[in-house]
Design an enzyme around this catalytic site. Structure first.
Site, PDB file in Angstrom:
ATOM      1  CG  PHE A 113      -1.082   1.140   2.026  1.00  0.00           C
ATOM      2  CD1 PHE A 113      -1.949   2.145   1.611  1.00  0.00           C
ATOM      3  CD2 PHE A 113      -0.395   1.307   3.206  1.00  0.00           C
ATOM      4  CE1 PHE A 113      -2.110   3.291   2.366  1.00  0.00           C
ATOM      5  CE2 PHE A 113      -0.560   2.448   3.971  1.00  0.00           C
ATOM      6  CZ  PHE A 113      -1.414   3.448   3.543  1.00  0.00           C
ATOM      7  CE  LYS A 114       3.804   2.359   5.023  1.00  0.00           C
ATOM      8  NZ  LYS A 114       2.929   1.236   5.433  1.00  0.00           N
ATOM      9  CG  ASP A 115       4.559   0.504  -4.130  1.00  0.00           C
ATOM     10  OD1 ASP A 115       5.685   1.016  -3.955  1.00  0.00           O
ATOM     11  OD2 ASP A 115       4.381  -0.730  -4.225  1.00  0.00           O
TER      12      ASP A 115
END
Ligand SMILES: *Cc1c(COP(=O)(O)O)cnc(C)c1O
Length: 478
Positions: A113-115
């Site tokens: 999800f950090k992307d």
């Protein structure tokens, strides 16, 4: 367009570009827009059939005006950022039984999800810096997923020199190799041994580097960590998208279940709700790290020792974005936020009054998921839904199932990592690693060459700045 103020209220308001590039206001607070933009139901309806990138442009335009980034440039930045996602829908959803849905936030280049926010924020940095003819050194501490996302997004950006710090042994081998196998000359991975408090120890390292005026100036330090405003802003988009996919009629409430660590993702969700998104309940799903659930249930916000769990990306004892949420919950009363922050800093905890507690917990539910329950949920999901969950997705699904019968309307569960990032936990849960638990990019990284610095926690405060200086000096000579 909104001006940006500090949650602690002691700096002059700044514009968007300044807030993004500084990362953190000088008074030690967090930047937030003085006023959140509002979205009407009519506007929401008009967005109903937009693709993810097109919706992102609409939502981000509420925060970024033409004078700051012309529309064409913003569209290009969004296209570049989400063009690295491998799924044609960018952020796909799939339906489970019982009116539950999984929102897959992990189809970006490093499978987490950090992307979702990091790609855009690093591109935004590069855009502003090139326009100004400036460079920055980014320091990023990671509990597993932030580092790879920042590293990957920084490849080929000559305006940035990016340093990733991770606690040896406390992130998975897959996560570590996503950083150490990057050979780009401007990306540097640093393993730090003996971090008792995980990535919190590394936050402390970065905090000290920033507090050293000479070093900060010389290196042109900046930060894209979870307190950078632009990360939170970018994460509001997937709530709008999930809502528009699953509300049977625009205006009907739906619910979200979110695996929470530093509270950035959930803070974005709570802001989307304040902007006008008709969200019913927000479920704070956590593991054995109880800071957030304790705060929501009892009104006591306290530093607790970190516990290592299978959902390691949310093993966090200082959920910094809670303070943004608190600021809005208390009606923008910066004096009160500062008093609470001072108490927390001094005593390691702060007990909120009953009315404050109500203000920040209204509309939220919280649920704690043990390691055993993570395994059970993964196993059950594999059997019942014929699909794999990573441990963080499992935390969200477990919490959603817990509240299912009490809530009306769909519950969207945020799956925040690709299962292939956590093969050991999958094996523990179901006894094998199915094809769906593998990913080509991670298989390739297994055999690729690695490059990293290694330091010890005991000496990092001296050793790390020395090496960073040496690299900067070296680069300047070339
Ligand atoms: C970062 C992360 C989270 C938690 O997000 P916060 O914004 O820190 O609350 C959850 N799951 C995964 C896989 C993550 O990488």
């Amino acid at each position: 367009m909104p001006h940006y103020v500090s949650t602690l209220g002691e700096v002059n308001p700044v514009d968007f570009e300044t807030a993004v590039l500084l990362g953190k206001p000088a008074d030690g607070g967090l930047f937030i827009p003085e006023k959140l933009p509002k979205v009407s139901l009519t506007q929401l309806k008009s967005w109903q059939h937009l693709s993810y990138p097109a919706l992102a442009v609409e939502v981000l335009s509420l925060f970024i005006d033409e004078a700051t980034i012309p529309g064409d440039d913003l569209r290009q930045l969004v296209a570049d950022s989400f063009g690295t996602f491998t799924h044609p829908e960018t952020i796909p959803h799939h339906a489970l039984t019982d009116e539950l849905y999984v929102q897959e936030l992990f189809h970006g280049p490093t499978l987490s999800f950090k992307d979702v926010a990091m790609g855009f924020v690093v591109n935004l940095f590069d855009y502003f810096l090139r326009r100004r003819g400036e460079r920055r050194t980014l320091m990023v501490a990671t509990s597993g997923d932030t580092g790879p996302a920042a590293a990957h997004a920084s490849i080929g950006k000559s305006s940035l020199s990016t340093w990733l710090f991770f606690p040896t042994g406390l992130i998975t081998g897959e996560q570590a190799r996503q950083m150490t196998t990057i050979m780009a000359p401007n990306v540097h991975s640093v393993a730090v041994d003996n971090c008792k408090n995980g990535s919190d120890n590394l936050d402390e390292l970065i905090f000290r580097c920033f507090a050293d005026d000479d070093f900060r100036e010389e290196m042109q330090l900046s930060s894209v960590n979870s307190i950078n405003w632009a990360r939170v802003m970018t994460q509001t988009v997937h709530y709008f998208y999930g809502y528009l996919r699953h509300a049977s009629k625009v205006g009907d409430p739906i619910n979200f279940a979110v695996p929470c660590g530093a509270f950035g993702n959930m803070c974005a969700g709570s802001m989307a709700r304040r902007m006008g998104l008709p969200v019913g309940k927000m479920i704070i799903a956590t593991n054995a790290n109880l800071v957030l659930s304790q705060a929501m249930e009892t009104g006591l916000f306290a530093k607790l020792d970190i516990r290592n769990t299978y959902a390691s990306a949310i093993d966090i004892s200082v959920p910094m974005n809670f303070w943004r949420h608190l600021y809005y919950s208390l009606g923008g009363d910066a004096d009160r936020v500062r008093a609470a922050w001072d108490t927390y800093e001094r005593e390691g905890e702060v007990r909120f009054t009953a009315s404050e507690h109500t203000a920040f917990s209204e509309g939220f539910l919280s649920y704690t998921v043990s390691d055993e329950h993570i395994l059970e949920t993964t196993r059950d999901h594999w059997k019942r839904e014929d699909s794999l969950l990573d441990p963080h997705g499992a935390v969200a699904v477990a919490a959603a199932r817990h509240f299912r019968s009490q809530l009306s309307g769909p519950i969207v569960c945020l799956a925040t990592a690709h299962p292939a990032k956590f093969p050991d936990t999958i094996r523990l849960a179901i006894g094998e690693l199915p094809e769906a638990g593998k990913h080509e990019s991670l298989e390739n990284a297994r055999t690729a060459g690695e490059r990293k610095y290694v330091f010890d926690h005991a000496t990092m405060h001296e050793a790390v700045p020395a090496v960073m200086r040496a690299v900067l000096t070296n680069n300047a000579k070339e």
